[in-house]
Design an enzyme around this catalytic site. Structure first.
Site, short mmCIF file in Angstrom:
data_model
loop_
_atom_site.label_atom_id
_atom_site.label_comp_id
_atom_site.label_asym_id
_atom_site.label_seq_id
_atom_site.Cartn_x
_atom_site.Cartn_y
_atom_site.Cartn_z
N GLY A 1 -53.29 18.07 10.96
CA GLY A 1 -54.18 18.96 11.25
C GLY A 1 -52.78 20.18 12.06
N PHE A 2 -53.60 21.47 12.51
CA PHE A 2 -52.09 22.09 13.10
C PHE A 2 -51.88 21.81 14.65
CE2 PHE A 2 -54.03 25.72 10.48
CZ PHE A 2 -53.27 25.96 10.92
N GLU B 1 -65.22 35.65 6.44
CA GLU B 1 -64.33 35.65 6.16
C GLU B 1 -65.03 35.50 4.72
OE1 GLU B 1 -61.36 33.22 7.92
OE2 GLU B 1 -60.01 35.13 8.55
N GLY C 1 -53.53 12.88 13.14
CA GLY C 1 -54.89 13.36 13.04
C GLY C 1 -53.47 14.57 12.40
N VAL D 1 -58.85 5.95 10.80
CA VAL D 1 -59.04 5.26 12.10
C VAL D 1 -60.23 4.99 12.13
CG1 VAL D 1 -58.95 5.95 14.79
CG2 VAL D 1 -57.20 6.86 13.57
N ASP E 1 -59.09 20.95 17.86
CA ASP E 1 -60.78 21.11 18.27
C ASP E 1 -61.46 19.85 18.72
OD1 ASP E 1 -60.09 23.19 16.05
OD2 ASP E 1 -60.46 22.16 14.55
#
Length: 324
Positions: free
Chosen positions: A14-15, A171, A12, A80, A301
């Site tokens: 991501g962050f 938002e 992954g 994956v 997450d």
């Protein structure tokens, strides 16, 4: 461990994944980062991409550029297909299997439609870069169509319903309203701007329930100033291409439903043989390791990380992922 250096396989980009890889820059280890894309998505700004405030390059950043100075790190673009925790091996669609000494699961989450009829087919989630681009193109296409055929306005072609009163929904609702009242009002002067509705639907009794009262009050006023209609205590029961039905029987004419109501762990976790918590999230210990697998870490997450002070599971936000 490997003969020379332990291999840390990070799944992954991501962050959580990028943060883990960066932290290991000077580690005596072989770091391998794998993501299905060759870019990192700055998710907090996706709503700005969807409303034309930012270009793709401002939201999607090359993974190789982010980690180019790390000599101990290699990057692969691959999807994956399976993780074998007992054999310490991961298989992929595009490349051969990789073994590991340590595994970092940062595969992120998927949108959770909570079984809402028609949502998976017709709603517009805002979790990935392609999601944001798709929504942007769709909004523009509806205004173009309405300009060609003004009767579509009455059918709800310009109306947008946003589900979820958390950060993503709030938002997005505010940004779409500003897009409508500013840019689109000038670009499409022949269309009745006051008939283009932006409606935010929240199942709870108020918006931003996770924040303090003064912030919730400010949010409600800011949305009202931007002509966003807010419906609290309302839940969506079904979605079609042109209609949004609420559980109280109300039907909203809207050709766009933006889904910001929830996430669930990547579907891959269902095949790991682990006991999952609510929302398909992996329960982890205080050190973020997976039960019975001290060599495996779940971050961001995909993980159910408990706050040591409040004993509450932390929200699925970029800040939590990066800190983890």
């Amino acid at each position: 461990m490997s003969a020379q250096h332990p291999r840390v396989l990070v799944l992954g980009g991501g962050f959580a994944g990028v943060g883990a890889a960066k932290t290991l820059e000077h580690a005596d280890a072989e770091v391998v980062l794998v993501d299905r894309h060759d870019y990192h998505t700055f998710q907090p700004l996706l709503y700005q991409l969807a409303t034309g405030l930012l270009e793709q390059t401002a939201v999607g950043h090359s993974l190789r550029d982010l980690l180019e100075e790390q000599e101990n790190t290699s990057i692969h673009k691959a999807t994956v297909t399976a993780v074998d925790l007992d054999a310490r091996k991961v298989t992929f669609e595009e490349i051969g299997p990789l073994s590991y000494d340590y595994l970092v699961l940062g595969l992120g989450a998927e949108v959770n439609f909570f079984g809402t009829d028609g949502a998976a087919e017709h709603a517009f989630p805002t979790y990935t870069l392609p999601n944001a681009v798709h929504l942007k193109d769709h909004l523009l296409e509806r205004w173009e169509a309405a300009e060609r055929d003004p009767s579509l306005v009455e059918d709800g072609a310009l109306n947008v319903v946003i589900v979820g009163g958390g950060p993503t929904g709030v938002e997005t609702a505010g940004a779409i309203a500003e897009l409508y009242r500013a840019d689109f009002a000038k670009d499409y002067p022949s269309l009745p701007q006051d008939e283009a509705r932006v409606i935010l639907v929240e199942a709870g009794s108020e918006l931003f329930s996770m924040f303090k009262p003064n912030l919730r009050e400010y949010t409600a006023k800011a949305l009202a100033d931007r002509t966003v209609e807010v419906k609290t205590g309302a839940m969506v029961s079904s979605v079609s291409p042109t209609r949004v039905s609420l559980k109280d029987g109300e039907e909203l004419k809207a050709h766009t439903l933006v889904w910001g109501a929830g996430l669930q762990g990547n579907a891959l976790v269902q095949n790991l043989g682990l006991e999952l918590q609510r929302g398909n999230r992996i329960g982890v210990g205080p050190d973020l390791t997976v039960p019975e697998h001290p060599e495996v870490y779940a971050l961001g997450d995909i993980a159910a990380i408990v706050d040591a002070k409040t004993e509450q599971v932390l929200p699925q936000l970029g800040s939590v992922a990066l800190q983890s």
